[in-house]
Structure formats: C-alpha cells, structure tokens
Design a protein around this motif. Structure first.
Motif, PDB file in Angstrom:
ATOM      1  N   ALA A  79     136.687  84.093  -5.014  1.00  0.00           N
ATOM      2  CA  ALA A  79     136.157  83.136  -5.994  1.00  0.00           C
ATOM      3  C   ALA A  79     135.791  81.822  -5.300  1.00  0.00           C
ATOM      4  O   ALA A  79     134.962  81.065  -5.797  1.00  0.00           O
ATOM      5  N   GLN A  80     136.397  81.587  -4.128  1.00  0.00           N
ATOM      6  CA  GLN A  80     136.124  80.364  -3.370  1.00  0.00           C
ATOM      7  C   GLN A  80     134.973  80.537  -2.388  1.00  0.00           C
ATOM      8  O   GLN A  80     134.172  79.628  -2.191  1.00  0.00           O
ATOM      9  N   SER A  81     134.906  81.715  -1.765  1.00  0.00           N
ATOM     10  CA  SER A  81     133.899  81.942  -0.731  1.00  0.00           C
ATOM     11  C   SER A  81     133.805  83.421  -0.422  1.00  0.00           C
ATOM     12  O   SER A  81     134.802  84.145  -0.531  1.00  0.00           O
ATOM     13  N   GLU A  82     132.628  83.847   0.022  1.00  0.00           N
ATOM     14  CA  GLU A  82     132.558  85.217   0.521  1.00  0.00           C
ATOM     15  C   GLU A  82     133.320  85.263   1.840  1.00  0.00           C
ATOM     16  O   GLU A  82     133.405  84.268   2.561  1.00  0.00           O
ATOM     17  N   MET A  83     133.905  86.411   2.113  1.00  0.00           N
ATOM     18  CA  MET A  83     134.735  86.549   3.304  1.00  0.00           C
ATOM     19  C   MET A  83     134.613  87.958   3.867  1.00  0.00           C
ATOM     20  O   MET A  83     134.338  88.902   3.127  1.00  0.00           O
ATOM     21  N   CYS A  84     134.856  88.061   5.160  1.00  0.00           N
ATOM     22  CA  CYS A  84     134.905  89.384   5.785  1.00  0.00           C
ATOM     23  C   CYS A  84     136.353  89.869   5.799  1.00  0.00           C
ATOM     24  O   CYS A  84     137.283  89.106   5.506  1.00  0.00           O
ATOM     25  N   VAL A  85     136.541  91.125   6.136  1.00  0.00           N
ATOM     26  CA  VAL A  85     137.877  91.720   6.150  1.00  0.00           C
ATOM     27  C   VAL A  85     138.798  90.948   7.094  1.00  0.00           C
ATOM     28  O   VAL A  85     139.964  90.693   6.767  1.00  0.00           O
ATOM     29  N   ILE A  97     140.759  88.496  -5.086  1.00  0.00           N
ATOM     30  CA  ILE A  97     139.821  87.971  -6.084  1.00  0.00           C
ATOM     31  C   ILE A  97     139.840  86.449  -6.081  1.00  0.00           C
ATOM     32  O   ILE A  97     138.793  85.798  -6.112  1.00  0.00           O
ATOM     33  N   CYS A  98     141.035  85.851  -6.001  1.00  0.00           N
ATOM     34  CA  CYS A  98     141.136  84.385  -5.932  1.00  0.00           C
ATOM     35  C   CYS A  98     140.416  83.844  -4.702  1.00  0.00           C
ATOM     36  O   CYS A  98     139.703  82.839  -4.777  1.00  0.00           O
ATOM     37  N   ALA A 131     142.395  84.413 -17.737  1.00  0.00           N
ATOM     38  CA  ALA A 131     143.758  84.914 -17.548  1.00  0.00           C
ATOM     39  C   ALA A 131     144.689  83.769 -17.141  1.00  0.00           C
ATOM     40  O   ALA A 131     145.805  83.648 -17.674  1.00  0.00           O
ATOM     41  N   PHE A 132     144.236  82.913 -16.246  1.00  0.00           N
ATOM     42  CA  PHE A 132     145.068  81.773 -15.832  1.00  0.00           C
ATOM     43  C   PHE A 132     145.277  80.807 -16.985  1.00  0.00           C
ATOM     44  O   PHE A 132     146.369  80.289 -17.170  1.00  0.00           O
ATOM     45  N   ILE A 162     133.564  88.089 -13.256  1.00  0.00           N
ATOM     46  CA  ILE A 162     134.861  88.337 -12.628  1.00  0.00           C
ATOM     47  C   ILE A 162     135.646  87.035 -12.539  1.00  0.00           C
ATOM     48  O   ILE A 162     136.816  86.968 -12.911  1.00  0.00           O
ATOM     49  N   GLN A 163     134.980  85.996 -12.077  1.00  0.00           N
ATOM     50  CA  GLN A 163     135.637  84.695 -11.966  1.00  0.00           C
ATOM     51  C   GLN A 163     136.032  84.179 -13.354  1.00  0.00           C
ATOM     52  O   GLN A 163     137.116  83.634 -13.532  1.00  0.00           O
ATOM     53  N   LYS A 164     135.187  84.388 -14.351  1.00  0.00           N
ATOM     54  CA  LYS A 164     135.492  83.952 -15.720  1.00  0.00           C
ATOM     55  C   LYS A 164     136.719  84.693 -16.274  1.00  0.00           C
ATOM     56  O   LYS A 164     137.571  84.089 -16.911  1.00  0.00           O
TER      57      LYS A 164
END
Length: 125
Positions: free
Chosen positions: A60-66, A56-57, A118-119, A111-113
C-alpha cells in the motif's frame, strides 16, 4: 419438565419462533450467487494471514520486489514468494517486470480501501 414427567409448554413470547416470509423472500432475491460468495470468502481468507496482511500494508506504500519484502518482513524469499503467489491468485496483487526483477503492487485501489476500512473498524471504541 414437571415433577410428574410431563414437559411444560413454554409460551413466553421471547422463545417463540416467528418467520417473516416477506423479509426472507426479499433477502433471498438479493443474495449473490454462491460462486461469488465463495470468491468473497477466499478473498477474506487471504486477508486472514499475518504475513499476507503485512505484505498488503507494505505494498500500500510502494511497489516492491521479493527481495525488498523479504528484508522488510525478515523472512526468506521463498516464503515471501509463496505468500505473493497466494495474493496474486485471489487478485490482490499484480506484477510488473523490469528486466529480471518482478515488482509487486496492489491490484487496484479497492484493496487499499478494504484494508483501510478494516483498520477503521478495529480502531472503533
């Protein structure tokens, strides 16, 4: 218990039980449906795994592949895919296809919120 075997009656105010029916009724009328609470519990359960939290972290920065996530997390692709499936199941991530590659991103800004709140909470003194 007294020396003669009889029980003492505790009359201290701090040990008396007092129910506030108006408060109970108000809160009961504002409680979500049990099915909705189950969904919320499942959502928090998804957050409760270190690998999923890392994913999730990252997302939150960028979309990524597996493959990208697997290198970042130093895990095999199968394990990352398993965690992504679980996150997708509870609608925390979504996918986009580009040719043969599937890219993952957070499902929405909520989700990011939630993660940010939480942080903030754990950083409080």
């Amino acid at each position: 218990m007294r020396a003669n075997g009889e029980y003492e009656q505790n009359t201290s105010e701090s040990n008396q039980t007092q129910v506030h029916p108006d408060v109970v009724a108000y809160v009961a009328s504002h409680m979500p449906d049990q099915d909705d609470l189950i969904d919320v519990a499942e959502l928090f359960k998804a957050f409760g795994d270190l690998t999923r939290a890392k994913i999730i972290c990252a997302l939150a920065q960028s979309e990524m592949c597996v493959s990208d996530l697997s290198v970042l997390l130093e895990m095999n692709q199968s394990a990352v895919s398993h965690q992504l499936r679980m996150l997708k199941q509870v609608r925390l991530v979504k996918t986009r296809r580009d040719g043969k590659v599937r890219y993952y991103s957070l499902a929405d800004e909520h989700i990011q919120k939630m993660f940010q709140v939480a942080f903030e909470h754990i950083m409080e003194d």
